[in-house]
Scaffold this active site. Sequence first.
Site, PDB file in Angstrom:
ATOM      1  CD  GLN A 241      -5.408   3.252   0.065  1.00 21.80           C
ATOM      2  OE1 GLN A 241      -5.165   2.547   1.040  1.00 21.80           O
ATOM      3  NE2 GLN A 241      -5.753   2.741  -1.099  1.00 21.80           N
ATOM      4  CG  ASP A 242      -9.456   7.624   0.492  1.00 19.68           C
ATOM      5  OD1 ASP A 242      -9.311   6.921   1.515  1.00 19.68           O
ATOM      6  OD2 ASP A 242     -10.449   7.525  -0.244  1.00 19.68           O
ATOM      7  N   PRO A 243      -8.915  10.673   2.413  1.00 20.21           N
ATOM      8  CG  PRO A 243      -9.299  12.899   1.853  1.00 20.21           C
ATOM      9  CD  PRO A 243      -8.964  11.577   1.244  1.00 20.21           C
TER      10      PRO A 243
END
Length: 217
Positions: free
Chosen positions: A61-63
């Site tokens: 999804q995101d870092p």
Amino acid sequence: MAHSIWHEKIKSFLPEHYYGRINHFLDEAYASGLVYPQRENVFKALQVTPLEETKVLILGQDPYHGPKQAQGLSFSVPEEISAPPSLINILKELADDIGPRDHHDLSTWASQGVLLLNACLTVPAGQANGHAGLIWEPFTDAVIKVLNEKDSPVVFILWGAYARKKKAFITNPKHHIIESPHPSPLSSYRGFFGSKPFSRTNAILEKEGMIGIDWLQ
């Protein structure tokens, strides 16, 4: 930015000048506060896994938003950094599925054709999903659309409801989808554990006449 072939293909799915908008966003984001990963690693997934070599996608999804964790590859952290909870569960499932792997850095997967892509490529320090909905989704959706156009089969590994929504872009019957709940502690016991994504991926690749991934490397 990205590997040149990626760059040309991605552009065909984006509005004109979108790369300029991305660069402007990055200039402002990195000038205004602490952002992960380091700027030179924002497009690392596309730099280390060329389009023509990509045979698996693992979509995050995101870092990671903690210090020194994010390195531009979904779910991966540098070797000296402790594994975050989702990665702990990924490695636990890998151990149950194929065998134990002690490394937290998943770069060796990327070098074998596993595209470790996050839907958002940056995150403000300490703010999960802090850049969601701002610039990245059209870009990373375009990456999936580029993969969908590949003539050779790709295995799309989609963990969690967010990633599974991207099935809408995977319409080419040559490709394969492996999906399950997310490996996070909140959902790992709802079907991620026991889903055997690694052996299933290799079985698909080998059936297609392709070389499987050495997940333990």
